[in-house]
Write a protein that holds these residues in place. Structure first.
Motif, PDB file in Angstrom:
ATOM      1  N   MET A 278      35.808  39.362  41.063  1.00 58.12           N
ATOM      2  CA  MET A 278      35.461  38.730  39.794  1.00 58.12           C
ATOM      3  C   MET A 278      35.466  39.684  38.595  1.00 58.12           C
ATOM      4  O   MET A 278      35.868  39.277  37.485  1.00 58.12           O
ATOM      5  CB  MET A 278      34.102  38.032  39.901  1.00 58.12           C
ATOM      6  CG  MET A 278      34.190  36.646  40.505  1.00 58.12           C
ATOM      7  SD  MET A 278      35.404  35.570  39.671  1.00 58.12           S
ATOM      8  CE  MET A 278      34.702  35.414  38.034  1.00 58.12           C
ATOM      9  N   PRO A 279      35.045  40.933  38.716  1.00 55.37           N
ATOM     10  CA  PRO A 279      35.164  41.811  37.535  1.00 55.37           C
ATOM     11  C   PRO A 279      36.609  41.924  37.033  1.00 55.37           C
ATOM     12  O   PRO A 279      36.860  41.864  35.818  1.00 55.37           O
ATOM     13  CB  PRO A 279      34.635  43.151  38.047  1.00 55.37           C
ATOM     14  CG  PRO A 279      33.694  42.782  39.138  1.00 55.37           C
ATOM     15  CD  PRO A 279      34.331  41.606  39.823  1.00 55.37           C
ATOM     16  N   GLU A 280      37.530  42.066  37.956  1.00 50.69           N
ATOM     17  CA  GLU A 280      38.933  42.182  37.553  1.00 50.69           C
ATOM     18  C   GLU A 280      39.475  40.827  37.060  1.00 50.69           C
ATOM     19  O   GLU A 280      40.282  40.774  36.130  1.00 50.69           O
ATOM     20  CB  GLU A 280      39.779  42.687  38.725  1.00 50.69           C
ATOM     21  CG  GLU A 280      41.216  43.004  38.378  1.00 50.69           C
ATOM     22  CD  GLU A 280      41.342  44.126  37.342  1.00 50.69           C
ATOM     23  OE1 GLU A 280      42.423  44.225  36.700  1.00 50.69           O
ATOM     24  OE2 GLU A 280      40.396  44.929  37.173  1.00 50.69           O
ATOM     25  N   VAL A 281      39.019  39.751  37.681  1.00 51.14           N
ATOM     26  CA  VAL A 281      39.437  38.414  37.234  1.00 51.14           C
ATOM     27  C   VAL A 281      38.964  38.175  35.799  1.00 51.14           C
ATOM     28  O   VAL A 281      39.707  37.642  34.956  1.00 51.14           O
ATOM     29  CB  VAL A 281      38.867  37.334  38.182  1.00 51.14           C
ATOM     30  CG1 VAL A 281      39.071  35.943  37.599  1.00 51.14           C
ATOM     31  CG2 VAL A 281      39.533  37.427  39.553  1.00 51.14           C
ATOM     32  N   THR A 282      37.749  38.599  35.495  1.00 57.49           N
ATOM     33  CA  THR A 282      37.213  38.428  34.136  1.00 57.49           C
ATOM     34  C   THR A 282      38.043  39.221  33.127  1.00 57.49           C
ATOM     35  O   THR A 282      38.338  38.755  32.018  1.00 57.49           O
ATOM     36  CB  THR A 282      35.736  38.872  34.092  1.00 57.49           C
ATOM     37  OG1 THR A 282      34.990  38.114  35.060  1.00 57.49           O
ATOM     38  CG2 THR A 282      35.151  38.677  32.710  1.00 57.49           C
ATOM     39  N   ARG A 283      38.418  40.454  33.519  1.00 59.85           N
ATOM     40  CA  ARG A 283      39.230  41.284  32.624  1.00 59.85           C
ATOM     41  C   ARG A 283      40.581  40.624  32.355  1.00 59.85           C
ATOM     42  O   ARG A 283      41.062  40.593  31.202  1.00 59.85           O
ATOM     43  CB  ARG A 283      39.429  42.661  33.246  1.00 59.85           C
ATOM     44  CG  ARG A 283      40.141  43.662  32.317  1.00 59.85           C
ATOM     45  CD  ARG A 283      40.587  44.886  33.090  1.00 59.85           C
ATOM     46  NE  ARG A 283      41.647  44.556  34.045  1.00 59.85           N
ATOM     47  CZ  ARG A 283      42.934  44.380  33.709  1.00 59.85           C
ATOM     48  NH1 ARG A 283      43.333  44.465  32.443  1.00 59.85           N
ATOM     49  NH2 ARG A 283      43.832  44.112  34.639  1.00 59.85           N
ATOM     50  N   ILE A 284      41.176  40.077  33.418  1.00 59.73           N
ATOM     51  CA  ILE A 284      42.485  39.442  33.252  1.00 59.73           C
ATOM     52  C   ILE A 284      42.384  38.197  32.368  1.00 59.73           C
ATOM     53  O   ILE A 284      43.234  37.958  31.497  1.00 59.73           O
ATOM     54  CB  ILE A 284      43.072  39.085  34.639  1.00 59.73           C
ATOM     55  CG1 ILE A 284      43.378  40.356  35.433  1.00 59.73           C
ATOM     56  CG2 ILE A 284      44.318  38.221  34.510  1.00 59.73           C
ATOM     57  CD1 ILE A 284      43.813  40.109  36.872  1.00 59.73           C
ATOM     58  N   GLU A 285      41.349  37.388  32.574  1.00 60.45           N
ATOM     59  CA  GLU A 285      41.188  36.158  31.781  1.00 60.45           C
ATOM     60  C   GLU A 285      40.971  36.494  30.296  1.00 60.45           C
ATOM     61  O   GLU A 285      41.458  35.778  29.412  1.00 60.45           O
ATOM     62  CB  GLU A 285      40.011  35.330  32.326  1.00 60.45           C
ATOM     63  CG  GLU A 285      40.257  34.686  33.691  1.00 60.45           C
ATOM     64  CD  GLU A 285      41.287  33.551  33.628  1.00 60.45           C
ATOM     65  OE1 GLU A 285      41.731  33.175  32.510  1.00 60.45           O
ATOM     66  OE2 GLU A 285      41.672  33.047  34.698  1.00 60.45           O
ATOM     67  N   LYS A 286      40.267  37.562  30.062  1.00 63.15           N
ATOM     68  CA  LYS A 286      40.052  37.954  28.658  1.00 63.15           C
ATOM     69  C   LYS A 286      41.318  38.524  28.040  1.00 63.15           C
ATOM     70  O   LYS A 286      41.567  38.348  26.848  1.00 63.15           O
ATOM     71  CB  LYS A 286      38.925  38.981  28.572  1.00 63.15           C
ATOM     72  CG  LYS A 286      37.551  38.398  28.857  1.00 63.15           C
ATOM     73  CD  LYS A 286      36.477  39.462  28.755  1.00 63.15           C
ATOM     74  CE  LYS A 286      35.086  38.894  28.987  1.00 63.15           C
ATOM     75  NZ  LYS A 286      34.022  39.949  28.883  1.00 63.15           N
ATOM     76  N   ALA A 287      42.091  39.205  28.871  1.00 63.63           N
ATOM     77  CA  ALA A 287      43.331  39.801  28.345  1.00 63.63           C
ATOM     78  C   ALA A 287      44.396  38.740  28.125  1.00 63.63           C
ATOM     79  O   ALA A 287      45.219  38.858  27.197  1.00 63.63           O
ATOM     80  CB  ALA A 287      43.833  40.878  29.309  1.00 63.63           C
TER      81      ALA A 287
END
Length: 272
Positions: free
Chosen positions: A56-65
């Motif tokens: 989820m931390p990486e998923v959040t970064r991708i969704e924001k990017a």
């Protein structure tokens, strides 16, 4: 190893859209029987749910990017919902697996466990790829579309089969007792011919009861009234004494005093 994981993830992602045709070609493809298939789904979905906190931390970064048309918040909201749905589906799969194992006339849990491991094996290369690559594959994966449907079918069939097996088992071990043979009853005596009715006896003639005669009583003769002889005045004895006979007393103008005169009891009338 990384290539094997990516291949499996790609095939499974495609399988969710094509109904399982592509997944049947992979090394960890699910079996064709319903019990094994549902067990495989359980393993694959369990591996997906277990990676939630890790990716989820990486998923959040991708969704924001790369925000979607509805914005970052709307995109991130779907992942907790997907995890909740995965946990619900895992319970459905587990219930179907348990029902099938109970209904099976032979042990199948070892086979089911092997299929769970095969399902979970599609995530075995998670440690060999980058966080970004793992998050991207995780975001695009979903279990085959017929996992839930086949799980419900499996549980329904297993429940029916389990009832039938239990019924047959009970029938085989519990034989109905043979019907009791009734004890022989003594034969009823043969009916005897009815005796000819004897002519009725003549009624006894009434016996005349003699009338009681009134008791004869002897005529009672009137008793003659006994008349006492009139009292005679005794002559005075020895002077002026008036001697009164006690048997036939006479009036005395005084007092009667008992006395003895001439050898007999008398009363002496003395003046007061």
């Amino acid at each position: 190893m990384a290539n094997a994981l990516l291949l499996a993830l790609a095939l499974l992602a495609q399988d969710s859209q094509t109904g399982g045709q592509a997944a049947a070609q992979g090394p960890n493809a699910p079996p064709t029987d319903e019990y094994g298939y549902v067990a495989w789904c359980y393993g694959a979905l369990g591996g997906y749910a277990n990676l939630y906190d890790r990716v989820m931390p990486e998923v959040t970064r991708i969704e924001k990017a790369f925000p979607g048309p509805d914005g970052v918040a709307a995109s991130l909201k779907t992942y907790p919902e997907l995890r909740a749905q995965a946990q619900k589906d895992l319970k459905t799969f587990a219930s179907a697996i348990t029902a099938a194992e109970k209904a099976s006339p032979r042990p199948i849990s070892e086979y089911g466990g092997a299929q769970v491991k095969r399902g979970a094996a599609i995530w075995q290369g998670a440690d060999s790829v980058s966080k970004a690559r793992l998050a991207q594959m995780w975001m695009s994966w979903s279990p085959p579309g017929d996992c839930e449907k086949r799980a419900k079918t499996l549980e329904t069939k297993s429940t029916i089969l389990g009832k039938a097996l239990n019924f047959n088992s009970a029938s085989a071990t519990t034989q109905a007792p043979p019907p009791e043979t009734p004890a022989p009853q003594p034969e009823a005596p043969a009916p005897q011919p009815a005796a000819e009715a004897a002519p009725p006896a003549p009624a006894p003639e009434p016996v005349a009861t003699p009338k009681a005669e009134p008791a004869k009583t002897a005529p009672v003769k009137a008793a003659k009234a006994e008349t006492k002889p009139a009292a005679k005045k005794l002559p005075p004895i020895g002077g002026n004494e008036v001697i009164v006979d006690p048997v036939n007393p006479i009036p005395c103008a005084g007092s009667l005093v008992p006395a003895k005169r001439g050898g007999r009891d008398v009363l002496i009338c003395k003046g007061d």
